[in-house]
Write an enzyme that holds these catalytic residues in place. Structure first.
Site, PDB file in Angstrom:
ATOM      1  N   GLU A   1      -4.078  -0.557   1.732  1.00  0.00           N
ATOM      2  CA  GLU A   1      -3.190  -0.522   2.904  1.00  0.00           C
ATOM      3  C   GLU A   1      -3.901  -1.077   4.147  1.00  0.00           C
ATOM      4  O   GLU A   1      -3.288  -1.778   4.957  1.00  0.00           O
ATOM      5  CB  GLU A   1      -2.694   0.911   3.121  1.00  0.00           C
ATOM      6  CG  GLU A   1      -1.736   1.369   2.018  1.00  0.00           C
ATOM      7  CD  GLU A   1      -1.381   2.825   2.123  1.00  0.00           C
ATOM      8  OE1 GLU A   1      -0.168   3.107   2.287  1.00  0.00           O
ATOM      9  OE2 GLU A   1      -2.295   3.674   2.081  1.00  0.00           O
TER      10      GLU A   1
ATOM     11  N   GLU B   1      -1.729   6.265  -5.596  1.00  0.00           N
ATOM     12  CA  GLU B   1      -1.404   7.569  -5.017  1.00  0.00           C
ATOM     13  C   GLU B   1      -0.489   8.402  -5.922  1.00  0.00           C
ATOM     14  O   GLU B   1      -0.593   9.626  -5.954  1.00  0.00           O
ATOM     15  CB  GLU B   1      -0.728   7.380  -3.649  1.00  0.00           C
ATOM     16  CG  GLU B   1      -1.657   6.938  -2.534  1.00  0.00           C
ATOM     17  CD  GLU B   1      -1.817   5.428  -2.454  1.00  0.00           C
ATOM     18  OE1 GLU B   1      -2.311   4.953  -1.421  1.00  0.00           O
ATOM     19  OE2 GLU B   1      -1.486   4.720  -3.427  1.00  0.00           O
TER      20      GLU B   1
END
Ligand code: T1G
Length: 698
Positions: free
Chosen positions: A109, A129
């Site tokens: 990210e 995640e």
């Protein structure tokens, strides 16, 4: 090389002409803990307008492998990662990122928020995640679709897989692949930006190609595939907002992230993540080891051929011993089938399969084990046979060779006594199918030498298995606990539930497969022989015997899938409850004068789990398992326990010791012999301790 300035313990900056370099150095995996987040902001501020391009790279073995998982569940400390990344994206000066090793989760990210991404050969990217019960919470669900489209983004986010640099380049997730040291590549790439040879852009200015149908189908797919799991659904809900302006999409992502963070599933999956690492983070797994260049396996049956396959897949040559040609041929055929299966599942290439098969040496002569480093005995579960084999091995094997038994229950010390070198003997308990199941119980004998034990853990690592230390007792950690709670299944069936209701209730709880289906898969003859062995050794006359129904099924020759009949009937890939089992159950109930009662699914789960937790507590209490986390990992990797529940003792903490004691005392009114409160649980109820506390004590 320009001077380097430390911003804090983990962030430093350097400047080469118009290029500013930000280096993240936060071992072991450069996770974006608070210091990294604050340091990045301070570095950006310190650089200000003094440079024309900024390049972010990492020191150590990998680029940022995510947010610091250890911070989850605690009070979040500012600045938040999304805020840091938004500021980086909004920088007027182009910011690029250079990825080596793995850019995962918050790490990818970060890269997605920069204005261009360079991957170094061999690097991988991913947003795993979902494997932690979460979702990318710092822009990944919004920025990746803008760069790489919906299908690829959904695949990466829902699978949690690591994407090789080449594929990432093809999909537009990275802009270039280069080779070299991270700092050098960062400098070269930054200079290419200045030279106009590497273009930069803000991901937020891009528009994701949106297809509502893809979102709909994906959502339906994840609900069907993982009916228990919350985060995959939240992942899709977040990605679905990527057709909005980034700011709005990030709000949707944040809410979905918070929803996941608050679930027990997140806690269970993070416990599993750290647990998988904690089980080999013990003194017994460290220290000197012995060589593992050649392994001997005795027995070409299901377990022997599975163990051999696992070793060959890890690149270790194996000498496979059988007593008769027919058995040897069957073993080689099974191994070949296992390897072919791995090729068809894409787990290995055909070339690797051929190379593996070339390392297999079948033999009918135990004497051929004279030069191997480790022998794994995987023959019939009979003490006399194992004793005889170890007596022979003692005369054949070279000095320093390790002698291991794949016994599932038997006393490793009694087997070791058959040799003049009990210090070289241990148990290595694999789980069927041994080339697939990741658990390896490493059983420490009373005289097992430290380097022999450490070699057991080294083997587990080489075979990509999760090695768990267990002490000698009947059934070690897993089978001992199974032996206890599987009685509850039998009692529930005797007292009124059907095998199918028990299976459905436990599958509803999250088990991959109900106990009666597992019995049919493993073979009901194995459980039957084990009960016969225990009867021969003498059962506790006060204990309720629940094996009647299972015994009668086995005595009819119904061993489950392998005979097409067990608790279920198997035909053309389909399975239906075996109506004749109901008849047997009614007969046994009548003989025992049992009036069947009805159970809710919740009652079935409560009894099953309370029984499992009780025996698991005793296994920790008497030191058969080192810590509660060791029991949890045994059940996650060997018994199909739902990973999102973290394991039986992690789950026990969601109930609490007091409530567990209350339940056991209530059930004990029906059967005081079976339902007994373990001392450890009683003490925990009294002083408010949890199994998580015991893990910390180590
Ligand atoms: N946070 C904290 N510790 C971590 C960590 C992390 N993200 N990753 C690894 N460690 C520790 C690990 O516990 C071990 O410690 C040591 O580092 C080495 O790891 C906002 C929400 C990177 C592929 O899920 O998959 O970002 O045991 O033994 O086999 O969207 O670690 O030595 O004390 O596994 O070479 C997303 C998790 C986080 C990646 C390296 N990221 N890590 O494997 O070494 S959530 C992940 C891995 C997130 C944002 C969200 C692997 C690895 P110890 P290791 P390895």
């Amino acid at each position: 090389m320009a001077e380097t300035t430390s911003i804090n313990d983990v962030i430093s900056i350097g400047q080469e002409g118009d290029v500013a370099l930000i280096c993240i150095d936060n071992p072991p995996v450069n996770a974006t803990g608070q210091a990294v987040r604050q340091g990045l902001l301070d570095a950006m501020a310190r650089i200000g307008t003094s440079a024309k391009v900024i390049a972010i790279y990492c020191a150590g073995r990998t680029f940022v492998a995510g947010a610091d998982i250890k911070e989850f569940g605690k009070t979040p400390l500012p600045p938040s990662l999304p805020d840091v990344l938004n500021q980086i994206e909004d920088s007027e000066i182009p910011v690029i990122s250079v990825i080596h090793g793995t850019a995962l989760g918050g790490g990818l990210e970060l890269a997605l928020a920069t204005h261009a991404r360079v991957a170094i050969e061999g690097a991988k990217i991913g947003l795993p995640e979902v494997l932690l019960g979460l979702l990318p919470g710092a822009g990944g669900t919004q920025r990746l679709p803008r760069l790489s489209g919906l299908p690829f983004s959904l695949d990466v986010i829902l699978s949690g897989r690591q994407v090789p640099a080449k594929e990432a380049l093809e999909k537009g997730a990275v802009d270039r692949v280069m080779s070299g040291e991270p700092r050098d590549v960062a400098l070269a790439a930054a200079q290419d930006v200045l030279a106009g040879k590497l273009s930069t852009r803000k991901t937020k200015d891009l528009t994701a190609e949106y297809d509502a149908k893809v979102i709909e189908e994906t959502l339906a797919g994840v609900k069907k595939k993982n009916p228990h799991l919350i985060s995959p659904v939240k992942c899709v809900e977040a990605v679905a907002a990527c057709n909005k302006p980034l700011e709005e999409g990030l709000k949707v992502e944040r809410q979905c992230f918070i929803d996941c963070m608050q679930t027990p599933q997140r806690a269970g999956l993070i416990h599993a993540f750290f647990g998988e690492r904690a089980v080999s983070n013990i003194p017994e797994a460290k220290g000197d080891t012995r060589p593992l260049d050649k392994i001997g396996v005795i027995g070409g049956g299901t377990m022997g051929s599975g163990i051999t396959t696992s070793c060959l897949m890890a690149g270790i040559p194996v000498r496979l011993i059988e007593v008769a040609q027919e058995g040897l041929d069957r073993g080689v055929a099974t191994i070949t089938k296992n390897l072919d299966g791995a090729v068809s599942r894409g787990k290995m290439s055909a070339e690797k399969r051929d190379a593996a098969l070339a390392m297999l040496e079948p033999s009918l002569a135990m004497e051929d084990l004279a030069d191997v480093d480790l022998v794994i005995e995987a023959v019939f579960e009979k003490m006399e046979i194992k004793k005889e084999i170890f007596g022979k091995l003692d005369t054949i094997c070279k000095k320093g060779a390790i002698l291991a038994s794949n016994t599932s229950y038997l006393d490793v010390n009694k087997i070791a006594e058959m040799t003049s070198r009990p210090e070289d003997v241990l148990g290595l308990h694999f789980f069927s199918p041994a080339h697939v199941m990741r658990l390896l119980e490493i059983v420490q004998g009373a005289k097992t030498a430290p380097d022999v034990l450490a070699t057991g853990f080294a083997l587990a690592k080489r075979l990509k298995k999760v090695g768990v230390l267990a002490q000698v007792c009947d059934g070690f950690i897993g089978n001992r606990i199974l032996g206890h709670y599987s009685k509850v299944n039998a009692f529930l069936v005797l007292d009124g539930a059907s095998p199918q209701q028990v299976d459905d209730a436990l599958e509803g709880f999250g088990l991959a497969m109900g106990p009666h289906k597992v019995g049919d898969l493993a073979g009901l003859d194995i459980g039957y022989m084990n009960r016969q062995r225990m009867k021969e050794e003498g059962l506790d006359p006060n204990a309720r015997y629940g094996g009647d129904v299972a015994d009668r099924i086995a005595e009819k020759g119904w061993y489950g899938r392998k005979t097409g009949k067990g608790y279920y009937l198997y035909d053309a890939g389909r399975s239906v409850p075996n109506p004749e089992v109901e008849t047997i159950i009614d007969e046994v109930r009548a003989e025992k004068g049992i009036t069947p009662q009805s159970f809710t699914d919740e009652e079935i789960v409560d009894r099953y789990m309370t029984a499992m937790i009780s025996e698991a507590a005793r296994v920790v209490e008497d030191g058969t398992a080192k810590r509660p986390v060791d029991v949890d990992m045994v059940f996650l990797f060997g018994y199909g326990f739902p990973r999102f529940r973290g394991g039986p003792l992690h789950y026990a903490d969601t109930i609490g010791a007091e409530e567990l004691v209350r339940r056991i005392e209530a059930y004990a009114k029906e059967d005081p012999n079976y339902w007994q409160v373990p001392e450890l649980l009683r003490k925990m109820a009294a002083d408010g301790t949890t199994f998580a506390d015991l893990n910390k004590e180590g």
